[in-house]
Design a protein around this motif. Structure first.
Motif, PDB file in Angstrom:
ATOM      1  N   ALA A  59       0.823  -1.201   0.000  1.00 19.29           N
ATOM      2  CA  ALA A  59       0.000   0.000   0.000  1.00 19.29           C
ATOM      3  C   ALA A  59       0.865   1.262   0.000  1.00 19.29           C
ATOM      4  O   ALA A  59       0.568   2.233  -0.709  1.00 19.29           O
ATOM      5  N   THR A  60       1.945   1.245   0.769  1.00 15.31           N
ATOM      6  CA  THR A  60       2.844   2.405   0.819  1.00 15.31           C
ATOM      7  C   THR A  60       3.536   2.625  -0.515  1.00 15.31           C
ATOM      8  O   THR A  60       3.671   3.770  -0.977  1.00 15.31           O
ATOM      9  N   ALA A  61       3.978   1.531  -1.153  1.00 20.05           N
ATOM     10  CA  ALA A  61       4.642   1.653  -2.460  1.00 20.05           C
ATOM     11  C   ALA A  61       3.690   2.220  -3.511  1.00 20.05           C
ATOM     12  O   ALA A  61       4.075   3.087  -4.318  1.00 20.05           O
ATOM     13  N   LEU A  62       2.454   1.749  -3.505  1.00 14.72           N
ATOM     14  CA  LEU A  62       1.473   2.252  -4.472  1.00 14.72           C
ATOM     15  C   LEU A  62       1.141   3.715  -4.204  1.00 14.72           C
ATOM     16  O   LEU A  62       1.062   4.521  -5.140  1.00 14.72           O
ATOM     17  N   ALA A  63       0.957   4.065  -2.921  1.00 12.11           N
ATOM     18  CA  ALA A  63       0.669   5.454  -2.571  1.00 12.11           C
ATOM     19  C   ALA A  63       1.837   6.365  -2.949  1.00 12.11           C
ATOM     20  O   ALA A  63       1.640   7.499  -3.419  1.00 12.11           O
ATOM     21  N   PHE A  64       3.052   5.865  -2.749  1.00 10.38           N
ATOM     22  CA  PHE A  64       4.260   6.613  -3.118  1.00 10.38           C
ATOM     23  C   PHE A  64       4.268   6.907  -4.618  1.00 10.38           C
ATOM     24  O   PHE A  64       4.474   8.061  -5.038  1.00 10.38           O
ATOM     25  N   ALA A  65       4.046   5.873  -5.437  1.00  7.04           N
ATOM     26  CA  ALA A  65       4.100   6.034  -6.900  1.00  7.04           C
ATOM     27  C   ALA A  65       2.996   6.956  -7.397  1.00  7.04           C
ATOM     28  O   ALA A  65       3.236   7.872  -8.205  1.00  7.04           O
ATOM     29  N   ILE A  66       1.773   6.736  -6.915  1.00  8.18           N
ATOM     30  CA  ILE A  66       0.645   7.564  -7.360  1.00  8.18           C
ATOM     31  C   ILE A  66       0.827   9.006  -6.884  1.00  8.18           C
ATOM     32  O   ILE A  66       0.598   9.959  -7.645  1.00  8.18           O
ATOM     33  N   GLY A  67       1.233   9.165  -5.629  1.00  9.50           N
ATOM     34  CA  GLY A  67       1.433  10.509  -5.096  1.00  9.50           C
ATOM     35  C   GLY A  67       2.539  11.256  -5.815  1.00  9.50           C
ATOM     36  O   GLY A  67       2.434  12.465  -6.047  1.00  9.50           O
ATOM     37  N   LEU A  68       3.615  10.536  -6.173  1.00  9.45           N
ATOM     38  CA  LEU A  68       4.724  11.162  -6.894  1.00  9.45           C
ATOM     39  C   LEU A  68       4.268  11.707  -8.244  1.00  9.45           C
ATOM     40  O   LEU A  68       4.528  12.872  -8.581  1.00  9.45           O
ATOM     41  N   VAL A  69       3.574  10.875  -9.007  1.00  9.09           N
ATOM     42  CA  VAL A  69       3.125  11.288 -10.340  1.00  9.09           C
ATOM     43  C   VAL A  69       2.092  12.404 -10.244  1.00  9.09           C
ATOM     44  O   VAL A  69       2.215  13.451 -10.899  1.00  9.09           O
ATOM     45  N   ALA A  70       1.066  12.202  -9.420  1.00 10.57           N
ATOM     46  CA  ALA A  70      -0.010  13.188  -9.327  1.00 10.57           C
ATOM     47  C   ALA A  70       0.490  14.509  -8.742  1.00 10.57           C
ATOM     48  O   ALA A  70       0.147  15.589  -9.233  1.00 10.57           O
ATOM     49  N   PRO A  95      -3.438  11.098  -0.609  1.00  6.30           N
ATOM     50  CA  PRO A  95      -3.488  12.564  -0.498  1.00  6.30           C
ATOM     51  C   PRO A  95      -2.272  13.194   0.170  1.00  6.30           C
ATOM     52  O   PRO A  95      -1.812  14.258  -0.244  1.00  6.30           O
ATOM     53  N   VAL A  96      -1.733  12.559   1.199  1.00  7.47           N
ATOM     54  CA  VAL A  96      -0.558  13.110   1.882  1.00  7.47           C
ATOM     55  C   VAL A  96       0.639  13.150   0.939  1.00  7.47           C
ATOM     56  O   VAL A  96       1.379  14.145   0.883  1.00  7.47           O
ATOM     57  N   TYR A  97       0.835  12.074   0.176  1.00  6.25           N
ATOM     58  CA  TYR A  97       1.957  12.020  -0.760  1.00  6.25           C
ATOM     59  C   TYR A  97       1.780  13.040  -1.887  1.00  6.25           C
ATOM     60  O   TYR A  97       2.759  13.656  -2.327  1.00  6.25           O
ATOM     61  N   VAL A  98       0.550  13.220  -2.344  1.00  5.98           N
ATOM     62  CA  VAL A  98       0.284  14.207  -3.393  1.00  5.98           C
ATOM     63  C   VAL A  98       0.633  15.607  -2.898  1.00  5.98           C
ATOM     64  O   VAL A  98       1.290  16.387  -3.598  1.00  5.98           O
ATOM     65  N   ARG A  99       0.199  15.928  -1.698  1.00  3.07           N
ATOM     66  CA  ARG A  99       0.445  17.261  -1.139  1.00  3.07           C
ATOM     67  C   ARG A  99       1.942  17.531  -0.985  1.00  3.07           C
ATOM     68  O   ARG A  99       2.428  18.605  -1.362  1.00  3.07           O
ATOM     69  N   VAL A 100       2.691  16.565  -0.444  1.00  8.14           N
ATOM     70  CA  VAL A 100       4.132  16.748  -0.260  1.00  8.14           C
ATOM     71  C   VAL A 100       4.849  16.828  -1.604  1.00  8.14           C
ATOM     72  O   VAL A 100       5.734  17.672  -1.803  1.00  8.14           O
ATOM     73  N   ALA A 101       4.474  15.956  -2.542  1.00  8.17           N
ATOM     74  CA  ALA A 101       5.118  15.959  -3.862  1.00  8.17           C
ATOM     75  C   ALA A 101       4.854  17.265  -4.598  1.00  8.17           C
ATOM     76  O   ALA A 101       5.757  17.817  -5.248  1.00  8.17           O
TER      77      ALA A 101
END
Length: 270
Positions: free
Chosen positions: A79-90, A145-151
């Motif tokens: 779940a963390t890896a997927l959230a990382f990848a999606i958040g990075l791109v988005a 959402p957290v990863y998107v905001r930071v990225a």
């Protein structure tokens, strides 16, 4: 870094390494079959034969805790890896998108951030249905959402940085400058966040399993084991206590490691 802090980080790394070894080679820790039942030996207390005792079906709790690391920690890592990848791109795309697109993406992110992650994951599982795969998807959606905001914040900062501007002046194409000088910085920031996020993902996945929305019996999974022993807690406390300790210790270990990495990234002394 103070000595006490170093000892805490060292202990956390050692425990995380132990869990990783359980995931990779559980047979190194026990030769018992986590699925083997023995009703004549049900609810046996911890002993030299069964370190963590047995459950209602006579299954070895220690073996189930060891083998349960594969699913419990595995779901959190996935779940963390997927959230990382999606958040990075988005997040990176939002950071360089036109203002209306960026504003729309951030408003949607703000709406999701207004709700607790576990509540979002619970709603997603209610829609998709129970199961380990759906739990991983639900925890991913809750964490994105957290990863998107930071990225997005990191992208906007790096795009305006002097070395990126210098690369453009020297004739480096915008796309190449973005991938070479911006994306690596965003990845670095998200990597530290992901280290802390693994603990939250493990805890959320275990919570959903505890509610009966994850793997089903007789699968060894920490949250499911925790739920399985709640009705006999007074008679056989070990069935729930040991997987609960495993969850707590794992989450604390990865959180300590993540906070240490974040402190180093921010240039602070611990």
């Amino acid at each position: 870094m103070r000595l006490s802090r170093r000892l805490a980080v060292g202990a956390a790394i050692a425990f995380a390494a132990l869990i990783a070894l359980m995931i990779i080679a559980p047979s190194l820790f026990t030769q018992a079959d986590p699925l083997r039942t023995d009703v004549t030996n049900a609810l046996a207390s911890p002993s030299s034969e069964h370190f963590f005792g047995t459950d209602q079906s006579g299954r070895d709790v220690f073996a189930r805790v060891v083998y349960g690391a594969q699913r419990s920690v595995g779901i959190g890592l996935l779940a963390t890896a997927l959230a990382f990848a999606i958040g990075l791109v988005a997040g990176a795309l939002s950071g360089v998108a036109p203002r209306p697109v960026d504003a729309l993406a951030m408003r949607a992110t703000d709406v999701l951030l207004a709700f607790p992650e576990f509540l979002i994951a619970l709603v997603v599982v209610a829609i998709l249905g129970p199961g380990p795969v759906n739990i991983a998807i639900a925890v991913t959606i809750a964490a994105v959402p957290v990863y998107v905001r930071v990225a997005r914040a990191q992208t906007r900062t790096l795009v305006a940085a002097e070395h990126v501007e210098a690369a453009r002046i020297l004739g480096v194409p915008a796309g190449l400058a973005f991938t070479r000088h911006v994306i690596p910085g965003v990845v670095g920031a998200l990597s530290v966040l992901a280290t802390i996020g693994v603990g939250s993902a493990i805890l959320a996945a275990a919570g959903l399993s505890f509610l009966g929305l994850g793997p089903t019996e007789p699968t060894p999974e920490w949250g499911l084991m925790l739920a399985g022993g709640r009705n006999v807690l007074g008679q056989a406390w070990w069935i729930s206590v040991f997987p609960g300790v495993a969850i707590t210790a794992t989450v604390i270990a990865v959180t300590v490691i993540g906070r240490s990495l974040r402190a180093r990234a921010e240039g602070r002394r611990n």
